[in-house]
Write a protein that holds these residues in place. Structure first.
Motif, PDB file in Angstrom:
ATOM      1  N   UNK A  74       0.846  -1.183   0.048  1.00 37.15           N
ATOM      2  CA  UNK A  74       0.098   0.185   0.113  1.00 37.15           C
ATOM      3  C   UNK A  74       0.821   1.254   0.043  1.00 37.15           C
ATOM      4  N   UNK A  75       2.074   1.118  -0.511  1.00 35.20           N
ATOM      5  CA  UNK A  75       2.985   2.321  -0.830  1.00 35.20           C
ATOM      6  C   UNK A  75       3.405   1.904  -2.098  1.00 35.20           C
ATOM      7  N   UNK A 244       7.357  11.179   6.926  1.00 33.17           N
ATOM      8  CA  UNK A 244       6.068  11.233   7.267  1.00 33.17           C
ATOM      9  C   UNK A 244       5.586  10.579   8.454  1.00 33.17           C
ATOM     10  N   UNK A 245       4.744  11.182   9.191  1.00 37.45           N
ATOM     11  CA  UNK A 245       4.298  10.525  10.581  1.00 37.45           C
ATOM     12  C   UNK A 245       3.621   8.978  10.266  1.00 37.45           C
ATOM     13  N   UNK A 247       1.345   6.504  11.938  1.00 39.57           N
ATOM     14  CA  UNK A 247       0.763   6.216  13.280  1.00 39.57           C
ATOM     15  C   UNK A 247       0.699   4.740  13.803  1.00 39.57           C
ATOM     16  N   UNK A 248       1.103   3.919  12.721  1.00 45.03           N
ATOM     17  CA  UNK A 248       0.964   2.537  12.839  1.00 45.03           C
ATOM     18  C   UNK A 248       2.324   2.034  13.647  1.00 45.03           C
TER      19      UNK A 248
END
Lengths: 250, 184
Positions: A74-75, A244-245, A247-248
């Motif tokens: 998913x990147x 990039x932050x 969160x996972x």
């Protein structure tokens, strides 16, 4: 400007990841799909797959790898090596890659850049330049051409390359830091993003590169310890680079 | 299970969008058949190819008109990247192309920063970072989110469009797609 990008590069031969990857912690040694997912979960911003065999007979194998990776990743990811025609680019992009990377083939026929950019947009075309002593090298550094690095980068961008992947031959593999002078010179000559490549040995090296350009390609520094990618990201962030932050990962 | 149509422009990569939908448990098909576009829970216009070839394909297959009809009925449509841009009235890409015209506004080449604009960037006011890969940007009165001064999400009636690629934006992107699927 978007956030700085950290881009692991995976060398693929015969459908398997090769060269320098320490597979501790991975179930299937050399499976590009599993390693891609592992790096994606670990905080890679993008991936590059380089088909180092890149013979016509291998193209079907690589297409399968691309499709399998696209189904789990998913990147974004770029595929290079063996892209010699518009048809090769179509095959790879329609199998799920976001971008193709052109190297020797673009130098041999620069119109290939514009042909692919017209079809998919500039953001789908990366031109990889292996540079040493001011000139472009091809065929994995074995062939030294007369083409000067900076003018070639400018021409590639003007023909529709959406990004330059710049490898310094003299710095590649030495792990003593990126070629910041060359990277800055190419960055100043073009208006498209530039990925610095070759020489990453520490978080500080990567941070130095990301202070002057948009993205850094990393290989052995992450392959020898794939599980260390989140830690490497944190070290780079502690050196003042905004990534990039995630969160996972918190 | 949700029924989603990913609109086929005749070229490009729809695989990643479908993989993300599958990950979220939604079933999807790829089609440009007007009948299929009408009779489904959610239509996604993905971000692939060039504006002119995409519009030529949407016009010639009747998909563009089917999307306008669907929009009139208030059925949800999600536009991603080029798919968002095509929903506006006009794009400067490829020498100038008329869009589907669901929303007013137009698409212009970006002039600031490095172009293409590639990479992850924070979207305000949402706060998360998403992946962008674009050279053109929307200028639209229906903007609902921005990133570094660029309009990156638009909403009008049942159309929602985003400039970023949720299918390439990790967990933030999946969470966004999940929200798009939830009212279905």
């Amino acid at each position: 400007m978007p956030l700085a990008r950290l881009i692991p590069c995976l060398d693929v031969a015969h459908g398997r990841v090769v060269k320098g990857v320490n597979f501790v912690g991975l179930r299937d040694v050399g499976d590009p799909v599993e390693l891609a997912k592992f790096y994606s979960d670990g905080g890679a911003d993008e991936l590059v797959f380089l088909d180092i065999t890149a013979t016509p007979e291998e193209s079907a194998t690589m297409t399968t790898v691309v499709a399998d990776v696209a189904d789990v990743l998913e990147i974004p990811f770029t595929v290079g090596g063996g892209v010699r025609s518009v048809e090769d680019a179509i095959r790879i992009i329609e199998s799920g890659a976001d971008r193709v990377s052109l190297n020797s083939a673009a130098l041999a026929d620069p119109s290939l850049i514009s042909a692919i950019a017209r079809r998919y947009g500039s953001q789908a075309v990366v031109v990889a330049i292996d540079a040493g002593d001011g000139v472009v090298h091809t065929h994995g550094g074995r062939v030294v051409t007369a083409t000067k690095t900076i003018p070639w980068a400018v021409e590639a961008a003007s023909r529709g390359a959406g990004e330059i992947l710049l490898t310094s031959i003299s710095h590649d593999g030495r792990r003593e830091g990126f070629d910041l002078v060359l990277t800055a010179a190419v960055r100043d000559a073009v208006s498209v993003p530039v990925i610095a490549s070759g020489g990453a040995g520490s978080a500080a090296h990567v941070a130095d590169a990301l202070r002057i350009t948009d993205a850094a390609l990393i290989a052995s520094i992450v392959h020898e310890n794939p599980a260390g990618l989140p830690g490497l990201r944190r070290e780079i962030q502690d050196l003042g680079i905004q990534l990039r932050p995630m969160r996972e990962l918190i | 299970m949700n029924d989603v149509v990913v609109v086929d422009y005749g070229a490009g990569n729809t695989r990643s969008v479908r993989a993300a939908l599958a990950h979220l448990g939604a079933t999807s098909v790829v089609s440009c058949d007007p009948a299929v576009i009408t009779d489904v829970d959610l239509v996604i216009l993905p971000g692939v190819g060039s504006a002119r070839s995409a519009m030529d394909h949407l016009d010639s297959t009747g998909a563009a008109q089917a999307l306008r009809d669907r929009f009139e009925t208030g059925a949800p449509i999600l536009g991603i990247c080029l798919g968002m841009q095509l929903a506006l009235e006009h794009s400067d890409e490829d020498g100038g192309v008329d869009g589907i015209g669901l929303l007013s506004g137009s698409v212009h080449r970006m002039t600031e920063g490095r172009v293409p604009r590639l990479g992850w960037a924070t979207v305000e006011p949402w706060g998360d970072a998403y992946y962008f890969a674009h050279s053109y940007a929307a200028h639209c009165p229906d903007g609902v989110a921005t990133s570094e001064g660029v309009t990156v999400a638009v909403e009008r009636g049942s159309f929602f469009g985003v400039q970023f690629h949720p299918e390439k934006s990790g967990t933030a992107g999946l969470a966004f797609l999940e929200r798009c699927l939830s009212p279905v």
